[in-house]
Enzyme design. Structure first.
Site, PDB file in Angstrom:
ATOM      1  CD  GLU A 228     -19.432  51.870  26.568  1.00 49.34           C
ATOM      2  OE1 GLU A 228     -18.860  50.773  26.416  1.00 49.34           O
ATOM      3  OE2 GLU A 228     -18.812  52.941  26.764  1.00 49.34           O
TER       4      GLU A 228
ATOM      5  CG  ASN B 287     -10.799  49.893  28.584  1.00 49.39           C
ATOM      6  OD1 ASN B 287     -11.570  50.796  28.867  1.00 49.39           O
ATOM      7  ND2 ASN B 287      -9.982  49.358  29.465  1.00 49.39           N
TER       8      ASN B 287
ATOM      9  CG  HIS C 196     -13.802  52.227  25.194  1.00 53.22           C
ATOM     10  ND1 HIS C 196     -14.631  51.185  24.868  1.00 53.22           N
ATOM     11  CD2 HIS C 196     -14.532  53.031  26.033  1.00 53.22           C
ATOM     12  CE1 HIS C 196     -15.798  51.337  25.503  1.00 53.22           C
ATOM     13  NE2 HIS C 196     -15.754  52.447  26.206  1.00 53.22           N
TER      14      HIS C 196
ATOM     15  CE  LYS D   7     -11.545  51.301  34.582  1.00 52.88           C
ATOM     16  NZ  LYS D   7     -11.207  50.980  33.168  1.00 52.88           N
TER      17      LYS D   7
ATOM     18  NE  ARG E 282     -13.223  48.229  35.563  1.00 47.66           N
ATOM     19  CZ  ARG E 282     -13.790  48.895  36.537  1.00 47.66           C
ATOM     20  NH1 ARG E 282     -13.505  48.601  37.776  1.00 47.66           N
ATOM     21  NH2 ARG E 282     -14.656  49.864  36.292  1.00 47.66           N
TER      22      ARG E 282
ATOM     23  NE  ARG F 160      -6.688  62.227  53.627  1.00 49.85           N
ATOM     24  CZ  ARG F 160      -6.632  62.981  54.713  1.00 49.85           C
ATOM     25  NH1 ARG F 160      -7.477  62.775  55.703  1.00 49.85           N
ATOM     26  NH2 ARG F 160      -5.724  63.917  54.818  1.00 49.85           N
TER      27      ARG F 160
ATOM     28  CE  LYS G  99     -18.054  48.640  34.264  1.00 50.55           C
ATOM     29  NZ  LYS G  99     -18.052  50.012  33.791  1.00 50.55           N
TER      30      LYS G  99
ATOM     31  CG  HIS H  27     -11.347  56.866  25.034  1.00 53.15           C
ATOM     32  ND1 HIS H  27     -10.824  56.184  26.111  1.00 53.15           N
ATOM     33  CD2 HIS H  27     -12.657  57.054  25.326  1.00 53.15           C
ATOM     34  CE1 HIS H  27     -11.785  55.975  27.005  1.00 53.15           C
ATOM     35  NE2 HIS H  27     -12.901  56.484  26.546  1.00 53.15           N
TER      36      HIS H  27
ATOM     37  CD  GLU I 139      -8.445  48.574  33.012  1.00 58.42           C
ATOM     38  OE1 GLU I 139      -9.516  49.109  33.324  1.00 58.42           O
ATOM     39  OE2 GLU I 139      -7.721  48.989  32.114  1.00 58.42           O
TER      40      GLU I 139
ATOM     41  CG  HIS J 263     -18.054  57.479  25.691  1.00 56.90           C
ATOM     42  ND1 HIS J 263     -16.672  57.474  25.660  1.00 56.90           N
ATOM     43  CD2 HIS J 263     -18.417  56.264  26.175  1.00 56.90           C
ATOM     44  CE1 HIS J 263     -16.240  56.314  26.111  1.00 56.90           C
ATOM     45  NE2 HIS J 263     -17.272  55.567  26.435  1.00 56.90           N
TER      46      HIS J 263
HETATM   47  P1  NAD Z   1     -24.056  62.182  29.354  1.00 55.26           P
HETATM   48  O1  NAD Z   1     -23.942  62.050  30.793  1.00 55.26           O
HETATM   49  O2  NAD Z   1     -23.472  63.402  28.708  1.00 55.26           O
HETATM   50  O3  NAD Z   1     -25.606  62.094  28.952  1.00 55.26           O
HETATM   51  C1  NAD Z   1     -25.971  62.216  27.602  1.00 55.26           C
HETATM   52  C2  NAD Z   1     -27.064  63.277  27.401  1.00 55.26           C
HETATM   53  O4  NAD Z   1     -28.294  62.762  27.876  1.00 55.26           O
HETATM   54  C3  NAD Z   1     -26.828  64.573  28.155  1.00 55.26           C
HETATM   55  O5  NAD Z   1     -27.192  65.641  27.325  1.00 55.26           O
HETATM   56  C4  NAD Z   1     -27.777  64.476  29.349  1.00 55.26           C
HETATM   57  O6  NAD Z   1     -28.173  65.731  29.813  1.00 55.26           O
HETATM   58  C5  NAD Z   1     -28.919  63.716  28.735  1.00 55.26           C
HETATM   59  N1  NAD Z   1     -29.752  62.944  29.666  1.00 55.26           N
HETATM   60  C6  NAD Z   1     -29.339  62.192  30.707  1.00 55.26           C
HETATM   61  N2  NAD Z   1     -30.368  61.508  31.220  1.00 55.26           N
HETATM   62  C7  NAD Z   1     -31.460  61.858  30.528  1.00 55.26           C
HETATM   63  C8  NAD Z   1     -32.814  61.469  30.583  1.00 55.26           C
HETATM   64  N3  NAD Z   1     -33.265  60.533  31.429  1.00 55.26           N
HETATM   65  N4  NAD Z   1     -33.681  62.046  29.704  1.00 55.26           N
HETATM   66  C9  NAD Z   1     -33.234  62.952  28.790  1.00 55.26           C
HETATM   67  N5  NAD Z   1     -31.965  63.335  28.672  1.00 55.26           N
HETATM   68  C10 NAD Z   1     -31.079  62.794  29.536  1.00 55.26           C
HETATM   69  O7  NAD Z   1     -23.417  60.941  28.572  1.00 55.26           O
HETATM   70  P2  NAD Z   1     -23.518  59.356  28.744  1.00 55.26           P
HETATM   71  O8  NAD Z   1     -23.597  58.831  27.365  1.00 55.26           O
HETATM   72  O9  NAD Z   1     -24.518  58.958  29.737  1.00 55.26           O
HETATM   73  O10 NAD Z   1     -22.084  58.992  29.358  1.00 55.26           O
HETATM   74  C11 NAD Z   1     -20.901  59.228  28.645  1.00 55.26           C
HETATM   75  C12 NAD Z   1     -19.780  59.433  29.637  1.00 55.26           C
HETATM   76  O11 NAD Z   1     -19.618  58.226  30.399  1.00 55.26           O
HETATM   77  C13 NAD Z   1     -18.437  59.710  28.981  1.00 55.26           C
HETATM   78  O12 NAD Z   1     -17.811  60.779  29.644  1.00 55.26           O
HETATM   79  C14 NAD Z   1     -17.658  58.434  29.208  1.00 55.26           C
HETATM   80  O13 NAD Z   1     -16.268  58.645  29.296  1.00 55.26           O
HETATM   81  C15 NAD Z   1     -18.229  57.923  30.505  1.00 55.26           C
HETATM   82  N6  NAD Z   1     -18.114  56.480  30.712  1.00 55.26           N
HETATM   83  C16 NAD Z   1     -17.618  56.039  31.899  1.00 55.26           C
HETATM   84  C17 NAD Z   1     -17.521  54.694  32.167  1.00 55.26           C
HETATM   85  C18 NAD Z   1     -17.053  54.226  33.511  1.00 55.26           C
HETATM   86  O14 NAD Z   1     -16.827  53.027  33.671  1.00 55.26           O
HETATM   87  N7  NAD Z   1     -16.918  55.089  34.488  1.00 55.26           N
HETATM   88  C19 NAD Z   1     -17.929  53.753  31.202  1.00 55.26           C
HETATM   89  C20 NAD Z   1     -18.441  54.226  29.996  1.00 55.26           C
HETATM   90  C21 NAD Z   1     -18.530  55.601  29.757  1.00 55.26           C
HETATM   91  N1  GLY Z   2     -15.811  51.139  31.050  1.00 48.93           N
HETATM   92  C1  GLY Z   2     -14.547  50.547  31.387  1.00 48.93           C
HETATM   93  C2  GLY Z   2     -14.515  50.012  32.776  1.00 48.93           C
HETATM   94  O1  GLY Z   2     -15.399  50.203  33.562  1.00 48.93           O
HETATM   95  O2  GLY Z   2     -13.565  49.379  33.130  1.00 48.93           O
END
Ligand code: NAD
Ligand code: GLY
Length: 355
Positions: free
Chosen positions: A181, A239, A242, A139, A235, A117, A220, A246, A230, A257
């Site tokens: 972003e 988006n 998005h 998130k 918050r 938990r 942020k 999305h 949200e 993304h």
């Molecule tokens: P990702 O985690 O897939 O990383 C992108 C690529 O970069 C991958 O191939 C990874 O292996 C590579 N990589 C990572 N670090 C590296 C480094 N230092 N050197 C070389 N390669 C490296 O994608 P992302 O763009 O980081 O994140 C996208 C994800 O984040 C999506 O799933 C999206 O929905 C999510 N997201 C979440 C939030 C949130 O608030 N939680 C906000 C925005 C996006």
């Molecule tokens: N990336 C959207 C949020 O964190 O709310």
């Protein structure tokens, strides 16, 4: 060496410290987990680049390696992480470390929120996108039944370490994704927008990125502190871009993304202008930034693709799509449209790109 700055997300129940800047990893990573059992979640690319850093910093902790990429953000990987946590004998006072991009941060965060938990999680974002956005704010999610981020929790990391050290190995495409972003955040914060406009010709410059990472984290942290769950509408603004983004991500899959966020922003700007929410002049100033980073495709199937926006979490009614769009410098508006009207406008935008 550049200064390390601390930003704090403060909600009624949680304090989350974000250490940001060059040298933050060396200064904080080992100390924050000293004397604790840790469990590292990372991906195959990051592990191949940073396994020595993991060893030098943390010794030989259990490490779960997820195959790199969005395709892994699923229930099977989530359960495998949880199984590995049980096998490693983690207890309530153990600490999960998410070392990777947004995929790892979202999934490890979800696993940490579920295990017993809730065990502590430290986010160590290694992509530009995860440093400016996903590692902050708590998130967590996986994609499920073909829908993006449909299963998840709000679960704040106790610490985030955003060190530009990791950007040195990042492919150019991933810098573009992060800029998605960042430009989005510029639409929410006039000061960030002005910096982006002033640096439009050197958006990918590392010195500029280091400065803007901190600015985006501050924005942020402010939003999440004010509206963690949200509920007030603040918050929701995160988006922007998005809703279409999305839907395109689910339908077209091939891009990442951050790239879909840029494309979604472009299509939704078209809708904002058509709906009289934003002037063409302001839209053009954002489009100029988007086009510095990506060529926006004229999606032939855009109308069909954006039907997937019916799953968007912002929607309050069936057959109605809610999206946050730019209104004026640093300000946004929420726009709700019937799904078919929204789809027709997406189609119109795609046609305008062909012409
Ligand atoms: P990702 O985690 O897939 O990383 C992108 C690529 O970069 C991958 O191939 C990874 O292996 C590579 N990589 C990572 N670090 C590296 C480094 N230092 N050197 C070389 N390669 C490296 O994608 P992302 O763009 O980081 O994140 C996208 C994800 O984040 C999506 O799933 C999206 O929905 C999510 N997201 C979440 C939030 C949130 O608030 N939680 C906000 C925005 C996006
Ligand atoms: N990336 C959207 C949020 O964190 O709310």
């Amino acid at each position: 060496m550049a200064e390390i700055k601390t930003v704090t997300v403060n909600t009624p129940t949680v304090k989350s410290d974000i250490y940001c800047g060059e040298g933050a990893f060396n200064k904080y990573a080992a100390d924050l987990v000293s004397g604790k059992d840790i469990f590292v979640v990372t991906d195959s690319n990051v592990y191949s680049l940073y396994s020595n850093l993991i060893k030098d910093t943390f010794g030989t902790p259990p490490v779960y390696i997820v195959p790199a990429g969005e395709k892994s953000k699923n229930e099977r990987q989530l359960l495998n992480i949880l199984k590995a946590m049980v096998a490693a004998g983690l207890r309530r006072n153990s600490v999960v470390i998410a070392l990777g991009g947004g995929v790892i941060g979202d999934m490890a965060g979800l696993a940490a929120s579920l295990y017993m938990r809730g065990v502590q999680i430290i986010q160590i974002p290694t992509t530009l996108l995860s440093q400016v956005d996903s590692s902050v704010g708590g998130k967590t999610a996986i994609d499920f039944c073909g829908v993006k981020n449909i299963v998840g929790t709000f679960y704040q990391p106790r610490y985030v370490i955003a060190d530009p050290l990791f950007l040195n190995t990042l492919p150019a495409r991933e810098i573009r994704c992060g800029l998605g972003e960042i430009i989005k955040t510029g639409c929410l914060n006039g000061d960030i927008f002005d910096k982006l406009t002033a640096n439009a010709n050197n958006l990918k410059d590392v010195t500029f990125l280091k400065e803007i990472i901190y600015d985006c984290i501050c924005h942020k942290a402010y939003v999440v502190t004010e509206d963690e769950r949200e509920t007030t509408g603040l918050r929701k603004t995160l988006n922007l871009g998005h809703t279409a983004g999305h839907a395109f991500e689910l339908y077209y899959k091939k891009k990442s993304h951050g790239e879909f966020v840029l494309i979604g922003m472009y299509y939704e700007l078209y809708i904002a202008v058509k709906s009289g929410i934003c002037t063409q002049q302001y839209a053009d100033s954002i489009i100029k930034l988007i086009k510095k980073v990506i060529t926006v495709p004229a999606y032939g199937d855009g109308q069909k693709a954006c039907m997937l926006s019916k799953y968007d979490k912002k929607n309050e009614r069936a057959a109605e799509v809610s999206m946050v769009v730019p209104r004026e410098h640093g300000k946004t508006a929420e726009l709700k449209l019937p799904l078919d009207e929204y789809a027709a406008l997406i189609n119109e935008c795609a046609n305008s790109l062909k012409g």
